[in-house]
Design a protein around this motif. Structure first.
Motif, PDB file in Angstrom:
ATOM      1  N   ASN A  80       0.823  -1.212   0.000  1.00 13.89           N
ATOM      2  CA  ASN A  80       0.000   0.000   0.000  1.00 13.89           C
ATOM      3  C   ASN A  80       0.856   1.261   0.000  1.00 13.89           C
ATOM      4  O   ASN A  80       0.513   2.254  -0.650  1.00 13.89           O
ATOM      5  CB  ASN A  80      -0.989  -0.002   1.177  1.00 13.89           C
ATOM      6  CG  ASN A  80      -0.314  -0.143   2.542  1.00 13.89           C
ATOM      7  OD1 ASN A  80       0.905  -0.209   2.647  1.00 13.89           O
ATOM      8  ND2 ASN A  80      -1.115  -0.216   3.595  1.00 13.89           N
ATOM      9  N   MET A  81       1.982   1.235   0.708  1.00 13.15           N
ATOM     10  CA  MET A  81       2.869   2.397   0.748  1.00 13.15           C
ATOM     11  C   MET A  81       3.546   2.620  -0.602  1.00 13.15           C
ATOM     12  O   MET A  81       3.689   3.757  -1.069  1.00 13.15           O
ATOM     13  CB  MET A  81       3.914   2.189   1.848  1.00 13.15           C
ATOM     14  CG  MET A  81       4.847   3.347   2.085  1.00 13.15           C
ATOM     15  SD  MET A  81       5.846   3.122   3.585  1.00 13.15           S
ATOM     16  CE  MET A  81       6.840   1.680   3.141  1.00 13.15           C
ATOM     17  N   HIS A  82       3.965   1.532  -1.243  1.00 11.44           N
ATOM     18  CA  HIS A  82       4.597   1.632  -2.554  1.00 11.44           C
ATOM     19  C   HIS A  82       3.615   2.167  -3.588  1.00 11.44           C
ATOM     20  O   HIS A  82       3.926   3.098  -4.346  1.00 11.44           O
ATOM     21  CB  HIS A  82       5.117   0.259  -2.990  1.00 11.44           C
ATOM     22  CG  HIS A  82       6.292  -0.215  -2.205  1.00 11.44           C
ATOM     23  ND1 HIS A  82       7.560  -0.312  -2.753  1.00 11.44           N
ATOM     24  CD2 HIS A  82       6.413  -0.635  -0.922  1.00 11.44           C
ATOM     25  CE1 HIS A  82       8.404  -0.755  -1.836  1.00 11.44           C
ATOM     26  NE2 HIS A  82       7.728  -0.972  -0.724  1.00 11.44           N
ATOM     27  N   MET A  83       2.433   1.580  -3.633  1.00 10.90           N
ATOM     28  CA  MET A  83       1.439   2.001  -4.619  1.00 10.90           C
ATOM     29  C   MET A  83       0.986   3.439  -4.382  1.00 10.90           C
ATOM     30  O   MET A  83       0.689   4.173  -5.330  1.00 10.90           O
ATOM     31  CB  MET A  83       0.242   1.055  -4.587  1.00 10.90           C
ATOM     32  CG  MET A  83       0.490  -0.263  -5.273  1.00 10.90           C
ATOM     33  SD  MET A  83       0.946  -0.043  -7.019  1.00 10.90           S
ATOM     34  CE  MET A  83       0.891  -1.740  -7.589  1.00 10.90           C
ATOM     35  N   ALA A  84       0.942   3.845  -3.128  1.00  7.10           N
ATOM     36  CA  ALA A  84       0.585   5.232  -2.833  1.00  7.10           C
ATOM     37  C   ALA A  84       1.560   6.188  -3.501  1.00  7.10           C
ATOM     38  O   ALA A  84       1.162   7.218  -4.066  1.00  7.10           O
ATOM     39  CB  ALA A  84       0.570   5.459  -1.327  1.00  7.10           C
ATOM     40  N   CYS A  85       2.852   5.837  -3.484  1.00  3.48           N
ATOM     41  CA  CYS A  85       3.868   6.684  -4.125  1.00  3.48           C
ATOM     42  C   CYS A  85       3.679   6.713  -5.640  1.00  3.48           C
ATOM     43  O   CYS A  85       3.708   7.788  -6.265  1.00  3.48           O
ATOM     44  CB  CYS A  85       5.264   6.180  -3.781  1.00  3.48           C
ATOM     45  SG  CYS A  85       5.706   6.308  -2.039  1.00  3.48           S
ATOM     46  N   TYR A  86       3.495   5.551  -6.243  1.00  2.00           N
ATOM     47  CA  TYR A  86       3.341   5.482  -7.699  1.00  2.00           C
ATOM     48  C   TYR A  86       2.083   6.208  -8.170  1.00  2.00           C
ATOM     49  O   TYR A  86       2.085   6.870  -9.218  1.00  2.00           O
ATOM     50  CB  TYR A  86       3.303   4.027  -8.163  1.00  2.00           C
ATOM     51  CG  TYR A  86       4.608   3.298  -7.981  1.00  2.00           C
ATOM     52  CD1 TYR A  86       5.804   3.835  -8.452  1.00  2.00           C
ATOM     53  CD2 TYR A  86       4.667   2.066  -7.328  1.00  2.00           C
ATOM     54  CE1 TYR A  86       7.013   3.171  -8.282  1.00  2.00           C
ATOM     55  CE2 TYR A  86       5.868   1.393  -7.159  1.00  2.00           C
ATOM     56  CZ  TYR A  86       7.039   1.952  -7.636  1.00  2.00           C
ATOM     57  OH  TYR A  86       8.232   1.288  -7.466  1.00  2.00           O
ATOM     58  N   ARG A  87       1.017   6.079  -7.409  1.00  2.00           N
ATOM     59  CA  ARG A  87      -0.238   6.726  -7.810  1.00  2.00           C
ATOM     60  C   ARG A  87      -0.186   8.228  -7.623  1.00  2.00           C
ATOM     61  O   ARG A  87      -0.851   8.976  -8.343  1.00  2.00           O
ATOM     62  CB  ARG A  87      -1.399   6.124  -7.012  1.00  2.00           C
ATOM     63  CG  ARG A  87      -1.730   4.692  -7.420  1.00  2.00           C
ATOM     64  CD  ARG A  87      -2.700   4.042  -6.460  1.00  2.00           C
ATOM     65  NE  ARG A  87      -2.994   2.668  -6.860  1.00  2.00           N
ATOM     66  CZ  ARG A  87      -3.255   1.677  -6.026  1.00  2.00           C
ATOM     67  NH1 ARG A  87      -3.275   1.907  -4.715  1.00  2.00           N
ATOM     68  NH2 ARG A  87      -3.505   0.454  -6.469  1.00  2.00           N
ATOM     69  N   GLU A  88       0.605   8.666  -6.660  1.00  2.00           N
ATOM     70  CA  GLU A  88       0.655  10.091  -6.353  1.00  2.00           C
ATOM     71  C   GLU A  88       1.500  10.864  -7.355  1.00  2.00           C
ATOM     72  O   GLU A  88       1.204  12.025  -7.649  1.00  2.00           O
ATOM     73  CB  GLU A  88       1.203  10.293  -4.942  1.00  2.00           C
ATOM     74  CG  GLU A  88       1.033  11.692  -4.392  1.00  2.00           C
ATOM     75  CD  GLU A  88      -0.422  12.098  -4.244  1.00  2.00           C
ATOM     76  OE1 GLU A  88      -0.704  13.306  -4.372  1.00  2.00           O
ATOM     77  OE2 GLU A  88      -1.278  11.218  -4.002  1.00  2.00           O
ATOM     78  N   ASN A  89       2.559  10.239  -7.881  1.00  2.00           N
ATOM     79  CA  ASN A  89       3.451  10.974  -8.798  1.00  2.00           C
ATOM     80  C   ASN A  89       4.032  10.035  -9.848  1.00  2.00           C
ATOM     81  O   ASN A  89       4.739   9.085  -9.511  1.00  2.00           O
ATOM     82  CB  ASN A  89       4.579  11.656  -8.010  1.00  2.00           C
ATOM     83  CG  ASN A  89       5.275  12.724  -8.810  1.00  2.00           C
ATOM     84  OD1 ASN A  89       5.782  12.466  -9.903  1.00  2.00           O
ATOM     85  ND2 ASN A  89       5.307  13.941  -8.291  1.00  2.00           N
ATOM     86  N   ARG A  90       3.753  10.319 -11.100  1.00  2.00           N
ATOM     87  CA  ARG A  90       4.181   9.477 -12.217  1.00  2.00           C
ATOM     88  C   ARG A  90       5.689   9.467 -12.394  1.00  2.00           C
ATOM     89  O   ARG A  90       6.244   8.533 -12.992  1.00  2.00           O
ATOM     90  CB  ARG A  90       3.493   9.949 -13.506  1.00  2.00           C
ATOM     91  CG  ARG A  90       3.790   9.088 -14.729  1.00  2.00           C
ATOM     92  CD  ARG A  90       3.286   7.668 -14.554  1.00  2.00           C
ATOM     93  NE  ARG A  90       3.707   6.776 -15.625  1.00  2.00           N
ATOM     94  CZ  ARG A  90       4.892   6.180 -15.707  1.00  2.00           C
ATOM     95  NH1 ARG A  90       5.806   6.397 -14.771  1.00  2.00           N
ATOM     96  NH2 ARG A  90       5.182   5.371 -16.723  1.00  2.00           N
TER      97      ARG A  90
END
Length: 215
Positions: A80-90
């Motif tokens: 969830n922490m990893h995906m949060a980063c990817y979703r927040e900034n391309r």
């Protein structure tokens, strides 16, 4: 095998990080965004069960819905922490989380890390984020909030997770590994410099220098 060369490279870097105390047997995880559909990621218990000595088959190919497409093993709860980063900034292409030995001095104290070495000046501030339990949705939200605050200046950034470890955001796996090494050397210097400062041996300098941050 999907993304064989990329999975082999992630195995090599993961083992190197463990051997150089960038994480420990208590955990850590690394992911790399390959395209709009897939990331690759180390499996849960990579350190405790495997001492970060992984085969490419253990590197998980994961889609953006957090479903395993290929690979042997289970997803870490910190997906969830990893995906949060990817979703927040391309711009983010690699998320590296570890329990780095020197940096844990500051993370465990809930302290921002002084940025003292020339090699880490491009990091800017090295903050310690507020505490939330490991793997929790609250921690993912705290990381998302911080990533959002960085805006377009999101690459070459490192942060401390209070009582937990470090999180590095970069464009590529190799740059993230480089970042972690720089962070660890800075941590080693910083806690000794703080001791020198408190003991009256040598105050920490606060001058401005024309650092090269475009290396």
């Amino acid at each position: 095998m999907l993304y064989q060369s990329e999975r082999e490279e992630l195995c090599k870097i993961t083992k190197n990080i463990y051997q150089r105390y960038g994480t420990n047997a208590a955990g850590g995880n690394i992911s790399v965004r390959l395209n709009e559909e897939h990331i690759i990621m180390t499996p849960t218990l990579m350190s405790q069960n495997h001492l970060c000595d992984l085969s490419p088959y253990q590197i998980l190919v994961v889609d953006m819905n957090e479903t395993i497409v290929e690979g042997y093993g289970r997803l870490t709860r910190e997906i969830n922490m990893h995906m949060a980063c990817y979703r927040e900034n391309r711009k983010i292409g690699c998320v590296l989380h570890g329990h780095a030995r020197e940096s844990m001095v500051f993370a465990s104290q809930g302290m921002d890390m002084p940025n003292l070495t020339e090699a880490t000046q491009k990091f800017g501030k090295i903050p310690c984020l507020r505490f939330a339990p490991a793997c929790s949705s609250e921690l993912a939200e705290i990381v998302t909030e911080h990533v959002n605050s960085l805006g377009e200046d999101v690459l070459s950034k490192a942060m401390l997770l209070n009582k937990h470890g470090v999180l590095v955001l970069e464009e590529t796996l190799h740059k993230a590994n480089d970042m972690l090494e720089r962070l660890e050397y800075n941590a080693y210097v910083a806690y000794k410099a703080l001791l020198f400062d408190k003991l009256g041996i040598q105050p920490i300098e606060s001058g401005e220098y024309a650092y090269n941050v475009e290396e």
